[in-house]
Design an enzyme around this catalytic site. Structure first.
Site, short mmCIF file in Angstrom:
data_model
loop_
_atom_site.label_atom_id
_atom_site.label_comp_id
_atom_site.label_asym_id
_atom_site.label_seq_id
_atom_site.Cartn_x
_atom_site.Cartn_y
_atom_site.Cartn_z
N HIS A 268 0.81 -1.23 0.00
CA HIS A 268 0.00 0.00 0.00
C HIS A 268 0.84 1.27 0.00
CE1 HIS A 268 0.19 0.89 4.41
NE2 HIS A 268 0.19 -0.42 4.56
N ASP B 142 6.08 0.87 6.82
CA ASP B 142 4.64 0.68 6.59
C ASP B 142 4.12 1.72 5.63
OD1 ASP B 142 2.08 -0.22 6.77
OD2 ASP B 142 1.72 0.53 8.78
N GLU C 177 -5.02 1.74 2.60
CA GLU C 177 -5.04 0.55 3.45
C GLU C 177 -5.26 0.92 4.90
OE1 GLU C 177 -3.29 -2.53 6.14
OE2 GLU C 177 -2.71 -0.45 5.91
N GLU C 178 -4.67 2.07 5.30
CA GLU C 178 -4.60 2.39 6.73
C GLU C 178 -5.94 2.77 7.35
OE1 GLU C 178 -2.27 1.63 8.45
OE2 GLU C 178 -0.36 1.85 7.44
N HIS D 86 3.34 3.05 12.63
CA HIS D 86 2.37 4.16 12.84
C HIS D 86 2.90 5.26 13.76
CE1 HIS D 86 -1.23 1.25 11.88
NE2 HIS D 86 -0.35 1.32 10.92
ZN LIG Z 1 0.73 -1.41 6.30
#
Ligand SMILES: [Zn+2]
Length: 452
Positions: A274, A286, A320-321, A420
Site C-alpha cells: 500500500h 509501513d 489501506e490504513e 504508525h
Molecule cells: Zn501497512
C-alpha cells in the site's frame, strides 16, 4: 525397457526445468542484491514526499511519483484505477497533560487515533484505567461517567510473533472509544500498540459504532503510559487534552497499477503493497518498503527478459490504513471486468529479513506451495505455513475463493518499534534486508507464474 527410457527422459526434462528455475531465481537475487534500485526508490518516497495519508496532498504526489516510476521501467501497461476514499486530517492542535493528586503536571506525547473527532477545545477528566474492554464493561456506568478511560493492556512480551502480540491488543484502539462512550466517558486514551517502551505515540485506525456518541480517542507513548500507571497508584489523576482533528467529505484517489501481459492466458497474479501511510514519520516500513519491493520485483523480471504465462499485476493500493477502499475497490472492479484472479501476493510487514510466505488456501494448496518453493531454501525462505495474506488483497478472496493468497513473512521483532509512529523513517530500513524482500517477492511471483 522402453518404459524405463521414457521415465529417464521425463526425469531429465524435469531436472532441466528445475535447474532453469533455480538459475532464474539466482539471477533475480543477484540483480536485487548487486544492482538493486529498491533502496534508492524508498529514499525518494520517504524523503522527497514523506508521510502520505489518504486524501492528503502527499498521497496525491505519491501516486504521481509511482506512476512516473513505473512508466520509466516500460512495463506493458501502467494506469491509475479511480477510487473513492475517506479524508481525515489530524489538524494542528494536539496536546495532552496529566495532573496528579499533588497538582504536579506532566506533558504527554500524544497522537489522535485515525478517524477520531476533535475535542472542541481543551477538555479535562479524571482518568480511569482498564486493561481491556471486558474490564471496562464490568464497571458501572457511574464509575465511568464523565471520565477519561485509559486502556493500558501492553504487548504480551512472552509472544514470539509480534503480529500476534499486536493482534491481541488492537481491539482497545479499534473499538475502545465506542465502548467507553456507551458508558458516557468523556474521551479515551490508549497505551500505544508498541512492542517496546519508548517515547513515541503510535496512531492507527479506530471506528465509531453507529448510534454511539462520538468521543475523542488518542494514543499516548508507552513511557507516558508507564508514568500514568505509576501516578494512578498514588491517587487521583486528571488528564487534559486538546485535538482539532476531523473528517472531511470523501475524495477521489487512485490505485497505481502496472502489468505484464500473459503470453498464455489473461488469468491474473497480483503482487501488491500500500502506497498510503499514516501522517507521522515517513511510512518507510509501513508500507513504503512493500511498495518499492513490488516495483523492484517487476523491474527485475522485466530486466531479465521474462515473458510470463499469466498476466502479472503490480498494484500499489491506496487507503489501506483507514478504510481499505483501495483493496475493496480493486476486488469489485475485478468482478465488474470479469477478470479471473488465481493468486495474490502482498508485502506489508516492514522491510525486514524475509523468512518465507504465509499461505491463505487449502491444505492441498499449502502442500503445492511447499513443493514449488524448494529453490527458495538457499535464500533462507523456509517458513511456508497457513497464515495471513494481507489487508489489501484480502477482499479478492470474497469473489475468488479458490485463489491462493500469500503474505511475505518477515522477522517481526522490530516492526512495532516503528509502526504508525514518527519513528517509521527511511534510516531504520536495512538496505540488504529490503533487497532480500524484493528478491523474495520477485522469485515467488516467478514460481507462481510458472507453476499455476
Ligand atoms: Zn501497512
Amino acid at each position: 525397457m522402453k518404459l524405463n527410457v521414457f521415465f529417464l527422459l521425463l526425469l531429465i526434462l524435469n531436472i532441466g526445468y528445475a535447474n532453469e528455475d533455480s538459475t532464474f531465481v539466482k539471477k533475480i537475487y543477484n540483480e536485487a542484491l548487486v544492482k538493486g534500485e529498491a533502496y534508492n526508490n524508498l529514499r525518494v518516497l520517504c524523503k522527497d514526499i514523506g508521510a502520505r495519508l489518504t486524501g492528503s496532498a502527499e498521497a496525491a504526489m505519491a501516486i504521481e511519483w509511482a506512476e512516473n516510476l513505473l512508466e520509466s521501467y516500460a512495463f506493458d501497461n501502467v494506469y491509475l484505477q479511480e477510487i473513492k476514499v475517506p479524508h481525515w486530517e489530524r489538524g494542528t492542535k494536539e496536546a495532552g497533560w496529566i495532573i496528579n493528586a499533588e497538582q504536579k503536571i506532566s506533558k504527554l506525547d500524544m497522537l489522535a487515533l485515525g478517524g477520531s473527532v476533535g475535542t472542541g477545545g481543551l477538555i479535562e477528566g479524571e482518568v480511569i484505567k482498564v486493561e481491556s474492554i471486558e474490564e471496562l464493561n464490568q464497571l458501572s456506568d457511574q464509575e465511568v461517567d464523565g471520565k477519561i478511560v485509559f486502556f493500558n493492556r501492553p504487548f504480551d512480551q512472552k509472544m514470539i510473533n509480534m503480529f500476534k502480540a499486536y493482534g491481541a491488543c488492537v481491539d482497545q484502539r479499534w473499538a475502545g472509544t465506542s465502548e467507553a462512550s456507551k458508558k458516557n466517558a468523556k474521551a479515551v486514551v490508549i497505551r500505544s500498540l508498541a512492542s517496546n517502551t519508548d517515547g513515541h505515540p503510535h496512531t492507527g485506525s479506530m471506528h465509531y459504532e453507529d448510534g454511539v456518541i462520538q468521543i475523542p480517542g488518542a494514543a499516548i507513548s508507552p513511557n507516558d503510559a508507564d508514568d500514568l500507571v505509576e501516578w494512578l497508584t498514588k491517587g487521583k489523576v486528571t488528564l487534559r487534552m486538546e485535538m482539532d482533528c476531523k473528517t472531511f467529505a470523501d475524495v477521489t484517489s487512485y490505485n497505481v497499477i502496472a502489468e505484464f501481459k500473459g503470453s498464455e492466458d489473461d488469468k491474473i497474479i497480483t503482487i501488491g503493497a500500500h502506497l498510503d501511510s499514516w501522517d507521522v514519520g515517513e511510512g518507510a516500513h509501513d508500507d513504503g518498503a512493500g511498495v518499492v519491493q513490488c516495483i523492484e520485483a517487476f523491474r527485475i523480471l522485466k530486466k531479465l527478459g521474462y515473458r510470463p504465462n499469466h498476466t502479472l499485476r503490480c498494484v500499489l493500493f491506496m487507503n489501506e490504513e483507514n478504510g481499505n477502499f483501495g483493496g475493496k475497490s480493486y476486488a469489485e472492479i475485478a468482478v465488474e471486468n470479469s477478470e479471473e484472479h488465481i493468486c495474490a501476493i502482498e508485502t506489508d510487514r516492514g522491510g525486514f529479513l524475509p523468512m518465507g510466505f504465509d499461505v491463505v488456501g487449502s491444505d492441498e494448496q499449502l502442500e503445492f506451495i511447499r513443493e514449488i518453493t524448494g529453490d527458495l531454501k538457499p535464500y533462507d525462505l523456509l517458513k511456508f505455513n497457513h497464515g495471513y495474506g494481507g489487508v489489501d488483497i484480502g477482499p479478492l478472496r470474497q469473489y475468488f475463493p479458490t485463489m491462493i493468497q500469500l503474505g511475505l513473512n518477515v522477522n517481526s521483532q522490530a516492526y512495532f518499534d516503528f509502526h504508525h509512529s514518527a519513528a517509521d523513517v527511511f534510516e531504520t530500513v536495512h538496505q540488504r534486508e529490503l533487497a532480500l524482500g524484493a528478491a523474495a517477492m520477485g522469485a515467488m511471483l516467478y514460481l507462481m507464474d510458472r507453476n499455476l
